[in-house]
Design an enzyme around this catalytic site. Structure first.
Site, PDB file in Angstrom:
ATOM      1  N   SER A 105       0.831  -1.204   0.000  1.00  0.00           N
ATOM      2  CA  SER A 105       0.000   0.000   0.000  1.00  0.00           C
ATOM      3  C   SER A 105       0.863   1.250   0.000  1.00  0.00           C
ATOM      4  CB  SER A 105      -0.856  -0.018   1.271  1.00  0.00           C
ATOM      5  OG  SER A 105      -1.435   1.232   1.507  1.00  0.00           O
ATOM      6  N   TYR A 130      -1.803  -1.012  11.016  1.00  0.00           N
ATOM      7  CA  TYR A 130      -2.102  -1.589   9.694  1.00  0.00           C
ATOM      8  C   TYR A 130      -0.930  -1.360   8.740  1.00  0.00           C
ATOM      9  CZ  TYR A 130      -3.650  -1.644   4.877  1.00  0.00           C
ATOM     10  OH  TYR A 130      -3.711  -1.878   3.521  1.00  0.00           O
ATOM     11  N   LYS A 167       2.009  -3.935   6.638  1.00  0.00           N
ATOM     12  CA  LYS A 167       2.424  -3.899   5.225  1.00  0.00           C
ATOM     13  C   LYS A 167       3.946  -3.774   5.132  1.00  0.00           C
ATOM     14  CE  LYS A 167      -1.559  -4.354   3.412  1.00  0.00           C
ATOM     15  NZ  LYS A 167      -1.896  -5.639   2.824  1.00  0.00           N
TER      16      LYS A 167
HETATM   17  P1  NAD Z   1     -11.162  -6.636   1.405  1.00  0.00           P
HETATM   18  O1  NAD Z   1     -11.355  -6.630   2.875  1.00  0.00           O
HETATM   19  O2  NAD Z   1     -12.337  -6.359   0.549  1.00  0.00           O
HETATM   20  O3  NAD Z   1     -10.533  -8.038   0.960  1.00  0.00           O
HETATM   21  C1  NAD Z   1      -9.668  -8.778   1.781  1.00  0.00           C
HETATM   22  C2  NAD Z   1     -10.193 -10.209   1.813  1.00  0.00           C
HETATM   23  O4  NAD Z   1      -9.321 -11.010   2.613  1.00  0.00           O
HETATM   24  C3  NAD Z   1     -11.585 -10.319   2.415  1.00  0.00           C
HETATM   25  O5  NAD Z   1     -12.411 -11.055   1.534  1.00  0.00           O
HETATM   26  C4  NAD Z   1     -11.368 -11.062   3.737  1.00  0.00           C
HETATM   27  O6  NAD Z   1     -12.480 -11.869   4.065  1.00  0.00           O
HETATM   28  C5  NAD Z   1     -10.114 -11.866   3.419  1.00  0.00           C
HETATM   29  N1  NAD Z   1      -9.289 -12.219   4.589  1.00  0.00           N
HETATM   30  C6  NAD Z   1      -8.831 -11.386   5.555  1.00  0.00           C
HETATM   31  N2  NAD Z   1      -8.075 -12.063   6.433  1.00  0.00           N
HETATM   32  C7  NAD Z   1      -8.057 -13.359   6.011  1.00  0.00           C
HETATM   33  C8  NAD Z   1      -7.446 -14.550   6.504  1.00  0.00           C
HETATM   34  N3  NAD Z   1      -6.724 -14.559   7.622  1.00  0.00           N
HETATM   35  N4  NAD Z   1      -7.625 -15.697   5.810  1.00  0.00           N
HETATM   36  C9  NAD Z   1      -8.371 -15.711   4.683  1.00  0.00           C
HETATM   37  N5  NAD Z   1      -8.969 -14.622   4.174  1.00  0.00           N
HETATM   38  C10 NAD Z   1      -8.821 -13.462   4.835  1.00  0.00           C
HETATM   39  O7  NAD Z   1      -9.965  -5.626   1.086  1.00  0.00           O
HETATM   40  P2  NAD Z   1      -9.464  -5.057  -0.327  1.00  0.00           P
HETATM   41  O8  NAD Z   1      -9.772  -3.617  -0.373  1.00  0.00           O
HETATM   42  O9  NAD Z   1      -9.896  -5.941  -1.417  1.00  0.00           O
HETATM   43  O10 NAD Z   1      -7.888  -5.176  -0.080  1.00  0.00           O
HETATM   44  C11 NAD Z   1      -7.152  -6.294  -0.521  1.00  0.00           C
HETATM   45  C12 NAD Z   1      -5.715  -6.131  -0.086  1.00  0.00           C
HETATM   46  O11 NAD Z   1      -5.188  -4.926  -0.623  1.00  0.00           O
HETATM   47  C13 NAD Z   1      -5.518  -6.032   1.439  1.00  0.00           C
HETATM   48  O12 NAD Z   1      -4.341  -6.715   1.788  1.00  0.00           O
HETATM   49  C14 NAD Z   1      -5.368  -4.541   1.669  1.00  0.00           C
HETATM   50  O13 NAD Z   1      -4.599  -4.278   2.821  1.00  0.00           O
HETATM   51  C15 NAD Z   1      -4.642  -4.125   0.408  1.00  0.00           C
HETATM   52  N6  NAD Z   1      -4.825  -2.699   0.072  1.00  0.00           N
HETATM   53  C16 NAD Z   1      -6.105  -2.205  -0.031  1.00  0.00           C
HETATM   54  C17 NAD Z   1      -6.298  -0.852  -0.315  1.00  0.00           C
HETATM   55  C18 NAD Z   1      -7.684  -0.267  -0.380  1.00  0.00           C
HETATM   56  O14 NAD Z   1      -7.812   0.946  -0.240  1.00  0.00           O
HETATM   57  N7  NAD Z   1      -8.740  -1.058  -0.612  1.00  0.00           N
HETATM   58  C19 NAD Z   1      -5.178  -0.034  -0.539  1.00  0.00           C
HETATM   59  C20 NAD Z   1      -3.904  -0.578  -0.440  1.00  0.00           C
HETATM   60  C21 NAD Z   1      -3.749  -1.930  -0.131  1.00  0.00           C
HETATM   61  C1  WQD Z   2      -9.031  10.016   1.161  1.00  0.00           C
HETATM   62  C2  WQD Z   2      -9.205  11.513   1.421  1.00  0.00           C
HETATM   63  C3  WQD Z   2      -9.464  12.046   3.748  1.00  0.00           C
HETATM   64  C4  WQD Z   2     -13.297  10.013   4.275  1.00  0.00           C
HETATM   65  C5  WQD Z   2      -6.609   4.925   3.300  1.00  0.00           C
HETATM   66  C6  WQD Z   2      -5.611   4.156   4.111  1.00  0.00           C
HETATM   67  C7  WQD Z   2      -4.517   3.657   3.245  1.00  0.00           C
HETATM   68  C8  WQD Z   2      -5.042   2.899   2.023  1.00  0.00           C
HETATM   69  C9  WQD Z   2      -6.132   3.638   1.321  1.00  0.00           C
HETATM   70  C10 WQD Z   2      -5.005   0.553   2.430  1.00  0.00           C
HETATM   71  C11 WQD Z   2      -8.414  12.009   2.638  1.00  0.00           C
HETATM   72  C12 WQD Z   2     -10.718  12.381   2.967  1.00  0.00           C
HETATM   73  C13 WQD Z   2     -12.130  10.519   3.740  1.00  0.00           C
HETATM   74  C14 WQD Z   2     -14.329  10.911   4.646  1.00  0.00           C
HETATM   75  C15 WQD Z   2     -12.953  12.751   3.916  1.00  0.00           C
HETATM   76  N1  WQD Z   2      -5.641   1.643   2.384  1.00  0.00           N
HETATM   77  N2  WQD Z   2     -11.968  11.857   3.561  1.00  0.00           N
HETATM   78  N3  WQD Z   2     -14.117  12.245   4.422  1.00  0.00           N
HETATM   79  O1  WQD Z   2      -6.688   8.060   3.926  1.00  0.00           O
HETATM   80  O2  WQD Z   2      -5.773   8.175   1.568  1.00  0.00           O
HETATM   81  O3  WQD Z   2      -5.955   6.023   2.689  1.00  0.00           O
HETATM   82  O4  WQD Z   2      -7.105   4.064   2.266  1.00  0.00           O
HETATM   83  O5  WQD Z   2      -3.843   0.367   2.350  1.00  0.00           O
HETATM   84  O6  WQD Z   2      -3.734   2.844   4.050  1.00  0.00           O
HETATM   85  O7  WQD Z   2      -5.075   5.011   5.115  1.00  0.00           O
HETATM   86  O8  WQD Z   2      -8.029   7.163   1.956  1.00  0.00           O
HETATM   87  O9  WQD Z   2     -10.415   7.269   1.327  1.00  0.00           O
HETATM   88  O10 WQD Z   2      -9.803   7.319   3.774  1.00  0.00           O
HETATM   89  O11 WQD Z   2      -9.287   9.298   2.351  1.00  0.00           O
HETATM   90  O12 WQD Z   2     -12.807  13.948   3.754  1.00  0.00           O
HETATM   91  O13 WQD Z   2     -15.379  10.499   5.152  1.00  0.00           O
HETATM   92  O14 WQD Z   2     -10.591  11.754   1.710  1.00  0.00           O
HETATM   93  O15 WQD Z   2      -9.224  12.988   4.738  1.00  0.00           O
HETATM   94  O16 WQD Z   2      -7.979  13.310   2.332  1.00  0.00           O
HETATM   95  P1  WQD Z   2      -6.579   7.476   2.598  1.00  0.00           P
HETATM   96  P2  WQD Z   2      -9.461   7.702   2.379  1.00  0.00           P
END
Ligand code: NAD
Ligand code: WQD
Length: 349
Positions: A129, A153, A157
């Site tokens: 991430s 969190y 990562k």
């Molecule tokens: P999500 O929660 O929709 O998907 C994650 C999935 O993993 C879920 O279906 C959950 O049930 C499963 N899971 C969690 N722990 C588990 C375990 N111990 N065993 C088996 N299954 C398990 O999340 P997402 O948004 O699809 O994110 C996917 C990956 O990408 C995550 O690792 C997240 O940290 C990473 N990521 C997400 C974002 C974002 O903003 N969505 C940004 C950067 C990184």
């Molecule tokens: C985006 C912008 C908020 C909600 C998070 C995690 C990061 C990654 C992605 C997994 C910011 C603003 C948000 C609201 C708002 N996930 N905001 N009102 O913070 O960039 O990242 O998700 O790895 O680890 O920290 O994403 O969508 O929460 O926020 O004004 O109700 O929107 O302040 O500027 P962020 P976000």
């Protein structure tokens, strides 16, 4: 021969979109998911969208922390590579329950790597991430930037990235790609799969979508005094289908190139403010989003966006969609599924 890919967390938001793109791209897929933050319905919908490729998909309900169950899976099936999405991802929850995050994300990953190694499956794509850039001092963020974690969190990562680097250094047969996602949003253009967070959404787009369908009265905008064009925070939003395609590009690289442990940003390289995102979503949905201006959210960075050069150059991948398409597809999903995969009755909000 068709390549067989294990997708951990494949029922989740990014995992389900990637699974679909894999099937359409001619891969066989086994999804392993404990369904803690997802619904089996997502997998059924992926099957419908995959049409004639649907028979190449199966799902196993297993928690990665159950090492015996993961071992069983690998002894039944030979996998050519693993895409590892499974993990918990709510920043605020990770501050409240750090041990849950270390237990789930780290132990789950270590188990997976151990079993992969035992079975000679040493190709991995891992979901990292942009959070590992912490509060970047400048933008765009390149892959060489110093890394830090702002919360438990983010620390999972960071740790997992380091674990992957150590594992690869210990055994040159491993090929690992760490993908640092920026802000994934949007949904499949069909509107049949999308993001369905449990409880109150933490992230901007899912929250705004719930305001638009009438589930919440207003959006709170966190921070209006940032040093940006309109005072609100800047992020690099990326369409989830572009992100999914980035995984296919990474897999192709794993199968073709001689690499060790490489890291790539997946973003668009463009920064968008919160208010610009609100305006784009209002245009796409035709709905007015009432907003309430508030203080900065603790821990938030001011401006974060990606340098995309390395991914373009080495993965031959770049994002195709802009924020209008992201908002269009987010709204298409929201209007067709205002309660996600669930009914209003069993939503815990
Ligand atoms: P999500 O929660 O929709 O998907 C994650 C999935 O993993 C879920 O279906 C959950 O049930 C499963 N899971 C969690 N722990 C588990 C375990 N111990 N065993 C088996 N299954 C398990 O999340 P997402 O948004 O699809 O994110 C996917 C990956 O990408 C995550 O690792 C997240 O940290 C990473 N990521 C997400 C974002 C974002 O903003 N969505 C940004 C950067 C990184
Ligand atoms: C985006 C912008 C908020 C909600 C998070 C995690 C990061 C990654 C992605 C997994 C910011 C603003 C948000 C609201 C708002 N996930 N905001 N009102 O913070 O960039 O990242 O998700 O790895 O680890 O920290 O994403 O969508 O929460 O926020 O004004 O109700 O929107 O302040 O500027 P962020 P976000």
């Amino acid at each position: 021969m068709m390549k067989n890919i294990l997708v951990t967390g494949g029922a989740g938001y990014i995992g389900s979109h990637t699974t679909l793109q894999l099937l359409l791209g001619g891969f066989k897929v086994v999804v392993v998911d404990n369904l803690d933050n997802s619904s089996e319905l997502a997998i059924q919908r992926v099957k419908e969208l995959a049409a004639e490729f649907s028979s190449n998909l199966s799902i196993v309900k297993v928690d990665l922390r159950d090492k015996l169950a993961v071992e069983k899976l690998f002894s039944w099936t030979k996998f050519d590579a693993v895409i590892h999405f499974a993990g918990l991802k709510a920043v605020g929850e990770s501050v409240q329950k750090p041990l849950l995050y270390y237990n789930n994300n780290i132990i789950g990953t270590v188990n997976l790597l151990e079993v992969m190694s035992l079975h000679g499956c040493k190709r991995l794509v891992f979901s990292s991430s942009a959070t590992v850039y912490g509060w970047p001092k400048e933008v765009p963020c390149t892959e060489e930037f110093p890394l830090s974690a702002a919360n438990p969190y983010g620390r999972t990562k960071l740790f997992i990235e380091e674990i992957c680097r150590d594992v690869q250094r210990s055994d040159a047969e491993w090929k690992i790609i760490l993908l640092r996602y920026f802000n994934p949003v949007g949904a499949h253009p069909s509107g049949h799969i999308g993001e369905d967070p449990r409880g109150i959404p933490n992230n901007l787009m899912p929250f705004m979508q719930q305001v638009a369908v009438g589930r919440r009265p207003h959006l709170t905008v966190y921070g209006t005094d940032y040093n940006t064009k309109d005072g609100t925070g800047v992020r690099d939003y990326i369409h989830v289908v572009d992100l999914a395609d980035g995984h296919i590009a990474a897999l192709n690289k794993l199968f073709k190139a001689n690499l060790a442990c490489e890291v790539y940003n997946l973003g668009t390289g463009k920064g968008t403010t919160v208010l610009e995102m609100v305006a784009a979503f209002e245009k796409a949905s035709g709905k007015k989003i009432p907003i309430v201006m508030a203080e900065r959210r603790p821990g938030d960075a001011e401006i974060v966006y990606a340098s995309t050069e390395k991914a373009e150059r080495e993965l031959n991948w770049r994002a195709k969609y802009g924020i209008d398409e992201m908002c269009r597809d987010q709204w298409n999903w929201a209007s067709k599924n205002p309660y996600g995969y669930g009914s209003p009755d069993n939503k815990d909000d």
